[in-house]
Scaffold this motif. Structure first.
Motif, PDB file in Angstrom:
ATOM      1  N   LEU A 148       0.826  -1.208   0.000  1.00  0.00           N
ATOM      2  CA  LEU A 148       0.000   0.000   0.000  1.00  0.00           C
ATOM      3  C   LEU A 148       0.862   1.261   0.000  1.00  0.00           C
ATOM      4  CD1 LEU A 148      -2.934  -0.983   2.382  1.00  0.00           C
ATOM      5  CD2 LEU A 148      -2.929  -0.885  -0.131  1.00  0.00           C
ATOM      6  N   LEU A 149       1.948   1.247   0.737  1.00  0.00           N
ATOM      7  CA  LEU A 149       2.873   2.393   0.731  1.00  0.00           C
ATOM      8  C   LEU A 149       3.516   2.582  -0.639  1.00  0.00           C
ATOM      9  CD1 LEU A 149       4.782   2.217   4.121  1.00  0.00           C
ATOM     10  CD2 LEU A 149       3.375   4.098   3.264  1.00  0.00           C
ATOM     11  N   LYS A 156       1.121   5.480 -10.565  1.00  0.00           N
ATOM     12  CA  LYS A 156       0.900   4.801 -11.849  1.00  0.00           C
ATOM     13  C   LYS A 156       0.975   3.279 -11.720  1.00  0.00           C
ATOM     14  CE  LYS A 156       2.271   8.487 -14.908  1.00  0.00           C
ATOM     15  NZ  LYS A 156       3.104   8.889 -16.025  1.00  0.00           N
ATOM     16  N   LEU A 157       1.468   2.804 -10.606  1.00  0.00           N
ATOM     17  CA  LEU A 157       1.630   1.370 -10.391  1.00  0.00           C
ATOM     18  C   LEU A 157       0.285   0.744 -10.025  1.00  0.00           C
ATOM     19  CD1 LEU A 157       3.703  -0.970 -10.181  1.00  0.00           C
ATOM     20  CD2 LEU A 157       3.981  -0.364  -7.780  1.00  0.00           C
ATOM     21  N   ASN A 158      -0.037  -0.372 -10.676  1.00  0.00           N
ATOM     22  CA  ASN A 158      -1.255  -1.131 -10.399  1.00  0.00           C
ATOM     23  C   ASN A 158      -0.888  -2.397  -9.628  1.00  0.00           C
ATOM     24  OD1 ASN A 158      -3.147   0.488 -12.032  1.00  0.00           O
ATOM     25  ND2 ASN A 158      -1.874  -0.217 -13.728  1.00  0.00           N
ATOM     26  N   LEU A 159      -1.709  -2.743  -8.649  1.00  0.00           N
ATOM     27  CA  LEU A 159      -1.517  -3.964  -7.868  1.00  0.00           C
ATOM     28  C   LEU A 159      -2.625  -4.948  -8.198  1.00  0.00           C
ATOM     29  CD1 LEU A 159      -0.314  -5.689  -5.527  1.00  0.00           C
ATOM     30  CD2 LEU A 159      -1.814  -4.404  -3.984  1.00  0.00           C
ATOM     31  N   ASP A 163      -6.445 -10.940  -2.503  1.00  0.00           N
ATOM     32  CA  ASP A 163      -6.717 -10.681  -1.094  1.00  0.00           C
ATOM     33  C   ASP A 163      -7.823  -9.621  -0.989  1.00  0.00           C
ATOM     34  OD1 ASP A 163      -6.644  -9.536   1.516  1.00  0.00           O
ATOM     35  OD2 ASP A 163      -4.563 -10.172   1.771  1.00  0.00           O
ATOM     36  N   PHE A 164      -9.011 -10.054  -0.594  1.00  0.00           N
ATOM     37  CA  PHE A 164     -10.167  -9.163  -0.543  1.00  0.00           C
ATOM     38  C   PHE A 164      -9.910  -7.978   0.392  1.00  0.00           C
ATOM     39  CE2 PHE A 164     -14.233  -7.852   1.323  1.00  0.00           C
ATOM     40  CZ  PHE A 164     -14.890  -7.451   0.175  1.00  0.00           C
ATOM     41  N   ARG A 165      -9.383  -8.254   1.566  1.00  0.00           N
ATOM     42  CA  ARG A 165      -9.134  -7.182   2.539  1.00  0.00           C
ATOM     43  C   ARG A 165      -8.157  -6.144   1.991  1.00  0.00           C
ATOM     44  NH1 ARG A 165      -7.906  -9.138   8.443  1.00  0.00           N
ATOM     45  NH2 ARG A 165      -8.096 -10.952   7.150  1.00  0.00           N
ATOM     46  N   LEU A 166      -7.065  -6.606   1.400  1.00  0.00           N
ATOM     47  CA  LEU A 166      -6.082  -5.693   0.823  1.00  0.00           C
ATOM     48  C   LEU A 166      -6.709  -4.864  -0.293  1.00  0.00           C
ATOM     49  CD1 LEU A 166      -3.219  -4.571   0.424  1.00  0.00           C
ATOM     50  CD2 LEU A 166      -2.721  -6.606  -0.967  1.00  0.00           C
ATOM     51  N   SER A 167      -7.494  -5.508  -1.149  1.00  0.00           N
ATOM     52  CA  SER A 167      -8.100  -4.755  -2.246  1.00  0.00           C
ATOM     53  C   SER A 167      -9.100  -3.732  -1.721  1.00  0.00           C
ATOM     54  CB  SER A 167      -8.751  -5.694  -3.270  1.00  0.00           C
ATOM     55  OG  SER A 167      -9.857  -6.368  -2.732  1.00  0.00           O
ATOM     56  N   GLN A 168      -9.866  -4.084  -0.718  1.00  0.00           N
ATOM     57  CA  GLN A 168     -10.840  -3.141  -0.149  1.00  0.00           C
ATOM     58  C   GLN A 168     -10.156  -1.933   0.489  1.00  0.00           C
ATOM     59  OE1 GLN A 168     -13.521  -4.352  -1.887  1.00  0.00           O
ATOM     60  NE2 GLN A 168     -14.590  -3.454  -0.186  1.00  0.00           N
ATOM     61  N   ILE A 169      -9.131  -2.180   1.271  1.00  0.00           N
ATOM     62  CA  ILE A 169      -8.411  -1.080   1.930  1.00  0.00           C
ATOM     63  C   ILE A 169      -7.721  -0.212   0.888  1.00  0.00           C
ATOM     64  CG2 ILE A 169      -6.477  -0.534   3.475  1.00  0.00           C
ATOM     65  CD1 ILE A 169      -7.358  -3.021   5.127  1.00  0.00           C
ATOM     66  N   ALA A 172     -10.290   1.850  -0.971  1.00  0.00           N
ATOM     67  CA  ALA A 172     -10.818   2.906  -0.103  1.00  0.00           C
ATOM     68  C   ALA A 172      -9.843   4.079  -0.017  1.00  0.00           C
ATOM     69  CB  ALA A 172     -11.108   2.348   1.289  1.00  0.00           C
ATOM     70  N   ARG A 173      -8.561   3.778  -0.169  1.00  0.00           N
ATOM     71  CA  ARG A 173      -7.532   4.832  -0.155  1.00  0.00           C
ATOM     72  C   ARG A 173      -7.298   5.412  -1.547  1.00  0.00           C
ATOM     73  NH1 ARG A 173      -2.824   2.493   3.848  1.00  0.00           N
ATOM     74  NH2 ARG A 173      -4.144   2.323   5.690  1.00  0.00           N
ATOM     75  N   LYS A 174      -8.126   5.026  -2.502  1.00  0.00           N
ATOM     76  CA  LYS A 174      -8.043   5.513  -3.886  1.00  0.00           C
ATOM     77  C   LYS A 174      -6.737   5.094  -4.564  1.00  0.00           C
ATOM     78  CE  LYS A 174     -11.839   8.107  -3.546  1.00  0.00           C
ATOM     79  NZ  LYS A 174     -12.928   7.254  -3.218  1.00  0.00           N
ATOM     80  N   LEU A 175      -6.240   3.911  -4.181  1.00  0.00           N
ATOM     81  CA  LEU A 175      -5.040   3.358  -4.804  1.00  0.00           C
ATOM     82  C   LEU A 175      -5.476   2.410  -5.913  1.00  0.00           C
ATOM     83  CD1 LEU A 175      -3.016   2.669  -1.542  1.00  0.00           C
ATOM     84  CD2 LEU A 175      -2.772   4.602  -3.115  1.00  0.00           C
ATOM     85  N   ARG A 176      -4.564   2.102  -6.790  1.00  0.00           N
ATOM     86  CA  ARG A 176      -4.868   1.277  -7.968  1.00  0.00           C
ATOM     87  C   ARG A 176      -4.689  -0.197  -7.630  1.00  0.00           C
ATOM     88  NH1 ARG A 176      -2.845   5.166 -12.743  1.00  0.00           N
ATOM     89  NH2 ARG A 176      -3.884   3.599 -13.976  1.00  0.00           N
ATOM     90  N   VAL A 177      -5.664  -0.720  -6.911  1.00  0.00           N
ATOM     91  CA  VAL A 177      -5.655  -2.112  -6.481  1.00  0.00           C
ATOM     92  C   VAL A 177      -6.800  -2.828  -7.178  1.00  0.00           C
ATOM     93  CG1 VAL A 177      -5.775  -3.691  -4.520  1.00  0.00           C
ATOM     94  CG2 VAL A 177      -4.744  -1.419  -4.231  1.00  0.00           C
ATOM     95  N   PHE A 178      -6.488  -3.963  -7.797  1.00  0.00           N
ATOM     96  CA  PHE A 178      -7.472  -4.734  -8.536  1.00  0.00           C
ATOM     97  C   PHE A 178      -7.531  -6.144  -7.971  1.00  0.00           C
ATOM     98  CE2 PHE A 178      -5.887  -1.350 -11.130  1.00  0.00           C
ATOM     99  CZ  PHE A 178      -7.056  -0.802 -11.664  1.00  0.00           C
ATOM    100  N   ASN A 179      -8.735  -6.615  -7.734  1.00  0.00           N
ATOM    101  CA  ASN A 179      -8.935  -7.926  -7.139  1.00  0.00           C
ATOM    102  C   ASN A 179      -9.034  -8.973  -8.248  1.00  0.00           C
ATOM    103  OD1 ASN A 179     -10.134 -10.280  -5.940  1.00  0.00           O
ATOM    104  ND2 ASN A 179     -10.642  -9.005  -4.182  1.00  0.00           N
TER     105      ASN A 179
END
Length: 189
Positions: A148-149, A156-159, A163-169, A172-179
């Motif tokens: 997350l950091l 520009k980095l996508n993750l 992990d449902f919890r990681l993607s939700q958090i 919520a922080r407006k980071l580029r996380v895709f489940n």
């Protein structure tokens, strides 16, 4: 010696492109941007690149199948580059290469694929002390807090994670996380 190793890694990585498959699924991850995998997705990626038949044999991949690897391969092909964090690399190494999960010959193939990728991937990093100071550290642990950091510092980095919890958090922080689980639920087998 180092340059020779890097050239060998780059040359070897190209031969894995033949494993990548195209599918018609519309994927919502932005194309031509850097991508990093969380641990379980990375295990699937490396094992599948080493030998797609190992996916059904590897004990850590019971929740995945060959179609998941093909989907993951398409996503990886659409990225501008793949990144790795030392935390994910350590976890993947422990899980993918554990002798309780797979035989010696397969471990050797997976290890070589990992080595080739790690040599050529962009390494992204967050300090342990900073990750441990994050609000969600107790909930997520070191690797996910660091991811997350890393995303916070590189917008520009996508993750890609399962992990449902990681993607939700992260979302919520407006980071580029895709489940990945949500993406693969959209596919038609």
């Amino acid at each position: 010696q180092g340059r020779q190793d890097q050239r060998r890694g780059r040359r070897g990585a190209g031969r894995h492109r033949s494993h990548f498959a195209r599918c018609s699924l519309s994927i919502n991850i932005p194309r031509n941007q850097p991508l990093i995998f969380d641990t379980n997705v990375a295990v699937l990626f490396y094992v599948g690149l080493a030998d797609p038949d190992l996916i059904r044999k590897h004990q850590r991949l019971d929740n995945f199948d060959l179609q998941d690897f093909k989907l993951l391969s398409e996503i990886a092909l659409n990225a501008s580059s793949l990144a790795i964090s030392p935390y994910v690399a350590a976890e993947v190494s422990n899980l993918a290469l554990d002798k309780r999960n797979i035989g010696a010959a397969a471990r050797s193939r997976i290890s070589e694929v990992m080595r080739e990728h790690i040599i050529q991937a962009a390494e992204v990093f967050a300090a342990c002390a900073t990750a441990a100071g994050e609000e969600q550290f107790g909930l997520l642990g070191m690797t996910d807090s660091a991811l997350l950091l890393i995303l916070k510092n590189d917008r520009k980095l996508n993750l890609l994670t399962d992990d449902f919890r990681l993607s939700q958090i992260g979302q919520a922080r407006k980071l580029r996380v895709f489940n990945f689980s949500h993406i693969r639920d959209q596919r038609e087998d």
